[in-house]
Design a protein around this motif. Structure first.
Motif, PDB file in Angstrom:
ATOM      1  N   VAL A   1       0.848  -1.181   0.000  1.00 49.07           N
ATOM      2  CA  VAL A   1       0.000   0.000   0.000  1.00 49.07           C
ATOM      3  C   VAL A   1       0.889   1.237   0.000  1.00 49.07           C
ATOM      4  CG1 VAL A   1      -1.809   1.276   1.189  1.00 49.07           C
ATOM      5  CG2 VAL A   1      -1.789  -1.229   1.271  1.00 49.07           C
ATOM      6  N   THR A   2       0.719   2.070  -1.011  1.00 53.98           N
ATOM      7  CA  THR A   2       1.477   3.325  -1.064  1.00 53.98           C
ATOM      8  C   THR A   2       0.571   4.469  -0.632  1.00 53.98           C
ATOM      9  OG1 THR A   2       0.904   3.616  -3.395  1.00 53.98           O
ATOM     10  CG2 THR A   2       2.978   2.516  -2.901  1.00 53.98           C
ATOM     11  N   THR A   3       1.123   5.407   0.100  1.00 59.13           N
ATOM     12  CA  THR A   3       0.350   6.525   0.638  1.00 59.13           C
ATOM     13  C   THR A   3       0.888   7.840   0.093  1.00 59.13           C
ATOM     14  OG1 THR A   3      -0.027   5.288   2.669  1.00 59.13           O
ATOM     15  CG2 THR A   3      -0.441   7.637   2.752  1.00 59.13           C
ATOM     16  N   SER A   4      -0.023   8.714  -0.321  1.00 58.53           N
ATOM     17  CA  SER A   4       0.357  10.031  -0.841  1.00 58.53           C
ATOM     18  C   SER A   4      -0.649  11.067  -0.364  1.00 58.53           C
ATOM     19  CB  SER A   4       0.402  10.006  -2.374  1.00 58.53           C
ATOM     20  OG  SER A   4      -0.855   9.654  -2.903  1.00 58.53           O
ATOM     21  N   THR A   5      -0.309  12.335  -0.555  1.00 62.57           N
ATOM     22  CA  THR A   5      -1.200  13.417  -0.151  1.00 62.57           C
ATOM     23  C   THR A   5      -2.480  13.389  -0.973  1.00 62.57           C
ATOM     24  OG1 THR A   5       0.690  14.797   0.458  1.00 62.57           O
ATOM     25  CG2 THR A   5      -1.402  15.918   0.111  1.00 62.57           C
ATOM     26  N   CYS A   6      -3.596  13.549  -0.300  1.00 63.16           N
ATOM     27  CA  CYS A   6      -4.894  13.543  -0.977  1.00 63.16           C
ATOM     28  C   CYS A   6      -4.970  14.736  -1.932  1.00 63.16           C
ATOM     29  CB  CYS A   6      -6.022  13.605   0.049  1.00 63.16           C
ATOM     30  SG  CYS A   6      -7.680  13.683  -0.692  1.00 63.16           S
ATOM     31  N   THR A   7      -5.307  14.453  -3.189  1.00 58.67           N
ATOM     32  CA  THR A   7      -5.358  15.524  -4.189  1.00 58.67           C
ATOM     33  C   THR A   7      -6.634  16.354  -4.101  1.00 58.67           C
ATOM     34  OG1 THR A   7      -6.311  13.967  -5.792  1.00 58.67           O
ATOM     35  CG2 THR A   7      -3.909  14.228  -5.789  1.00 58.67           C
ATOM     36  N   HIS A   8      -7.631  15.868  -3.377  1.00 60.93           N
ATOM     37  CA  HIS A   8      -8.897  16.597  -3.285  1.00 60.93           C
ATOM     38  C   HIS A   8      -8.852  17.671  -2.192  1.00 60.93           C
ATOM     39  CE1 HIS A   8     -10.953  13.822  -6.040  1.00 60.93           C
ATOM     40  NE2 HIS A   8     -10.247  12.859  -5.455  1.00 60.93           N
ATOM     41  N   CYS A   9      -8.228  17.347  -1.051  1.00 62.53           N
ATOM     42  CA  CYS A   9      -8.154  18.326   0.045  1.00 62.53           C
ATOM     43  C   CYS A   9      -6.750  18.867   0.236  1.00 62.53           C
ATOM     44  CB  CYS A   9      -8.637  17.693   1.347  1.00 62.53           C
ATOM     45  SG  CYS A   9      -7.567  16.346   1.950  1.00 62.53           S
ATOM     46  N   HIS A  10      -5.806  18.389  -0.594  1.00 62.28           N
ATOM     47  CA  HIS A  10      -4.407  18.842  -0.543  1.00 62.28           C
ATOM     48  C   HIS A  10      -3.777  18.606   0.831  1.00 62.28           C
ATOM     49  CE1 HIS A  10      -5.043  20.628  -4.480  1.00 62.28           C
ATOM     50  NE2 HIS A  10      -6.089  21.284  -3.995  1.00 62.28           N
ATOM     51  N   GLY A  11      -4.182  17.511   1.454  1.00 64.16           N
ATOM     52  CA  GLY A  11      -3.552  17.122   2.708  1.00 64.16           C
ATOM     53  C   GLY A  11      -4.164  17.734   3.949  1.00 64.16           C
ATOM     54  N   THR A  12      -5.178  18.585   3.807  1.00 67.63           N
ATOM     55  CA  THR A  12      -5.776  19.224   4.988  1.00 67.63           C
ATOM     56  C   THR A  12      -6.809  18.336   5.666  1.00 67.63           C
ATOM     57  OG1 THR A  12      -7.536  20.297   3.712  1.00 67.63           O
ATOM     58  CG2 THR A  12      -5.444  21.483   3.930  1.00 67.63           C
ATOM     59  N   GLY A  13      -7.369  17.377   4.920  1.00 74.52           N
ATOM     60  CA  GLY A  13      -8.415  16.513   5.470  1.00 74.52           C
ATOM     61  C   GLY A  13      -9.785  17.161   5.472  1.00 74.52           C
ATOM     62  N   GLU A  14      -9.889  18.375   4.911  1.00 75.11           N
ATOM     63  CA  GLU A  14     -11.146  19.106   4.906  1.00 75.11           C
ATOM     64  C   GLU A  14     -11.419  19.711   3.536  1.00 75.11           C
ATOM     65  OE1 GLU A  14     -11.499  20.759   9.460  1.00 75.11           O
ATOM     66  OE2 GLU A  14     -10.042  21.728   8.146  1.00 75.11           O
ATOM     67  N   ILE A  15     -12.673  19.831   3.215  1.00 68.16           N
ATOM     68  CA  ILE A  15     -13.101  20.402   1.934  1.00 68.16           C
ATOM     69  C   ILE A  15     -13.874  21.691   2.205  1.00 68.16           C
ATOM     70  CG2 ILE A  15     -14.596  20.087  -0.074  1.00 68.16           C
ATOM     71  CD1 ILE A  15     -12.113  18.448  -0.270  1.00 68.16           C
ATOM     72  N   ILE A  16     -13.546  22.744   1.436  1.00 65.74           N
ATOM     73  CA  ILE A  16     -14.266  24.018   1.546  1.00 65.74           C
ATOM     74  C   ILE A  16     -15.217  24.108   0.365  1.00 65.74           C
ATOM     75  CG2 ILE A  16     -14.039  26.516   1.629  1.00 65.74           C
ATOM     76  CD1 ILE A  16     -11.228  26.143   2.716  1.00 65.74           C
ATOM     77  N   GLU A  17     -16.496  23.950   0.641  1.00 66.38           N
ATOM     78  CA  GLU A  17     -17.484  24.006  -0.431  1.00 66.38           C
ATOM     79  C   GLU A  17     -17.844  25.435  -0.807  1.00 66.38           C
ATOM     80  OE1 GLU A  17     -20.763  21.651   0.916  1.00 66.38           O
ATOM     81  OE2 GLU A  17     -19.804  19.752   0.337  1.00 66.38           O
ATOM     82  N   SER A  18     -17.791  26.351   0.170  1.00 64.87           N
ATOM     83  CA  SER A  18     -18.079  27.764  -0.098  1.00 64.87           C
ATOM     84  C   SER A  18     -16.864  28.586   0.329  1.00 64.87           C
ATOM     85  CB  SER A  18     -19.330  28.219   0.668  1.00 64.87           C
ATOM     86  OG  SER A  18     -20.457  27.459   0.285  1.00 64.87           O
ATOM     87  N   PRO A  19     -15.909  28.774  -0.593  1.00 66.34           N
ATOM     88  CA  PRO A  19     -14.679  29.487  -0.216  1.00 66.34           C
ATOM     89  C   PRO A  19     -14.917  30.968   0.046  1.00 66.34           C
ATOM     90  CG  PRO A  19     -14.686  29.013  -2.561  1.00 66.34           C
ATOM     91  CD  PRO A  19     -15.873  28.311  -1.992  1.00 66.34           C
ATOM     92  N   CYS A  20     -14.076  31.520   0.885  1.00 65.13           N
ATOM     93  CA  CYS A  20     -14.115  32.953   1.205  1.00 65.13           C
ATOM     94  C   CYS A  20     -13.787  33.758  -0.050  1.00 65.13           C
ATOM     95  CB  CYS A  20     -13.115  33.259   2.313  1.00 65.13           C
ATOM     96  SG  CYS A  20     -12.874  35.014   2.650  1.00 65.13           S
ATOM     97  N   SER A  21     -14.566  34.784  -0.318  1.00 61.06           N
ATOM     98  CA  SER A  21     -14.357  35.595  -1.522  1.00 61.06           C
ATOM     99  C   SER A  21     -13.122  36.478  -1.414  1.00 61.06           C
ATOM    100  CB  SER A  21     -15.585  36.470  -1.775  1.00 61.06           C
ATOM    101  OG  SER A  21     -15.829  37.329  -0.654  1.00 61.06           O
ATOM    102  N   SER A  22     -12.670  36.753  -0.195  1.00 61.00           N
ATOM    103  CA  SER A  22     -11.507  37.630  -0.012  1.00 61.00           C
ATOM    104  C   SER A  22     -10.196  36.909  -0.287  1.00 61.00           C
ATOM    105  CB  SER A  22     -11.507  38.199   1.409  1.00 61.00           C
ATOM    106  OG  SER A  22     -10.361  38.999   1.625  1.00 61.00           O
ATOM    107  N   CYS A  23     -10.096  35.667   0.156  1.00 56.04           N
ATOM    108  CA  CYS A  23      -8.829  34.928   0.013  1.00 56.04           C
ATOM    109  C   CYS A  23      -8.951  33.729  -0.915  1.00 56.04           C
ATOM    110  CB  CYS A  23      -8.326  34.473   1.376  1.00 56.04           C
ATOM    111  SG  CYS A  23      -9.430  33.285   2.194  1.00 56.04           S
TER     112      CYS A  23
END
Length: 386
Positions: free
Chosen positions: A191-213
């Motif tokens: 089993v090979t392990t790599s950084t998740c490409t969907h959350c970029h390693g944060t473990g969290e998904i932002i469905e509504s991103p902040c408009s400022s940043c």
């Protein structure tokens, strides 16, 4: 069931070997017997054996039990699945067989960070080059500088999510921040392990991103910072301003700002440590007869006495007119180098007087009594008139 070998013999280290020696021995053997690299039929079993030995001897508590009770003191029995789970050739030898992958294999083998989410990170340090005058360095100064840096987004507070919304656990990695891929080989399942490409390693998904940043949680903006430059600072000195670097990631502390001071060349003065150097031209009559002249300093003009018979190239000292001692008491001196100027266009009267002076010198050239040293002798000392 065959009797197990002594773990120290398996790794080829003495029983008093330190942790570093045990680690080096394991690395060497792991590189030699890893099945991805060694096609020998016995390599897999040998690799399992040395990995089991390292798993015990690298753990201080397990090692103490083993030293006291032997194999009977070790509760855990390592199996083939234990040794090869989540391990590949790249985990040990790095990408392309290069070094640098040992941190990962140790974590996977012996309970390290494994698939833990990324932790907070300290912000980056910044550098700013500040130019000041020699007068600024002599008195100390306050400066306001503009620094472009990355800061925590004020709108979302660094979360990256639009105000009123929250992040969600990444369903692709179940919040671990890492994705696993199963590979089957003749030696078993890897089993090979790599950084998740969907959350970029944060473990969290932002469905509504902040408009400022744009969901990053940090923005780049200019910031004006006030700094104090101490009196006596030297060119090339570096001042550390804590916490004025870029903001941290995921709640980490901010970095520092390093201000490198450069002192511009001065049109009149030169600096030598705590002393100031200055050159002044005087006439040959001033050098021979002595005089008082006005000399510029960093604190303003002062009177300086020129002793009679001063030689060209002599250095006179103005005490306490130099640079302040950094973080200390007192000041250096101003060293004034005297240069005697010789006129190039003489009037007839000037030539007549110099000729007369020369003739007087010729008459008195034999006098050696220093008590009766007159004006001509002082002039002769200055100009070497024969």
């Amino acid at each position: 069931m065959p009797q197990k070998k002594d773990y120290y013999e398996v790794l080829g280290v003495p029983k008093d070997a330190d942790a570093n020696g045990i680690k080096k021995a394991y690395r060497k053997l792991a590189m030699e017997y890893h099945p991805d690299r060694n096609p020998s039929p016995d390599a897999e079993e040998k690799f399992k054996e040395i990995s089991e030995a390292y798993g015990v001897l690298s753990d201080s508590e397990k090692r103490a039990k083993y030293d006291r009770f032997g194999h009977a003191g070790i509760d855990r029995q390592y199996t083939r699945e234990d040794i090869f789970r989540d391990i590949s050739f790249d985990d040990i030898f790095g990408q392309g067989g290069a070094g640098g992958g040992f941190g990962n294999i140790f974590d996977i083998f012996f309970g390290g960070r494994g698939g833990a989410r990324p932790t907070s990170q300290r912000g980056s340090d910044l550098r700013y080059d500040l130019r000041i005058t020699l007068e600024n360095a002599a008195t100390g100064t306050e400066k306001r500088i503009d620094v472009m840096r990355v800061e925590t987004c004020d709108v979302c507070g660094g979360s990256g999510a639009k105000p009123g919304t929250t992040k969600k656990t990444c369903r692709y990695c179940d919040g671990t921040g890492q994705a696993s891929q199963v590979k089957r080989t003749p030696f078993g399942q890897f089993v090979t392990t790599s950084t998740c490409t969907h959350c970029h390693g944060t473990g969290e998904i932002i469905e509504s991103p902040c408009s400022s940043c744009n969901g990053i949680g940090r923005v780049r903006r200019p910031r004006t910072i006030s700094i104090t430059v101490p009196a006596g600072i030297e060119s090339g000195s570096r001042m550390r301003i804590p916490g004025e670097g870029e903001s941290g990631v995921r709640g980490g502390p901010a970095g520092d700002l390093y201000v490198v001071v450069h002192i511009d060349p001065h049109p009149k003065f030169k600096r030598s440590g705590d002393n100031i150097l200055y050159e002044i031209p005087i006439s040959f009559t001033q050098a021979a007869l002595g005089d008082e002249v006005m000399v510029p300093t960093l604190q303003g003009k002062v009177r300086m006495k020129i002793p009679p018979g001063t030689q060209s190239g002599s250095t006179l000292r103005l005490r306490g007119k130099g640079m302040p001692k950094l973080h200390g008491r007192g000041k250096g001196d101003q060293l004034v180098k005297v240069g005697v100027t010789v006129p190039t266009n003489l009037s007839s009267r000037e030539r007549e007087l110099l000729t007369e002076l020369h003739e007087l010198g010729s008459k008195n050239s034999g006098r050696s009594d220093k008590k009766h040293k007159g004006i001509f002798d002082k002039v002769k000392d200055v100009f070497d008139v024969d």
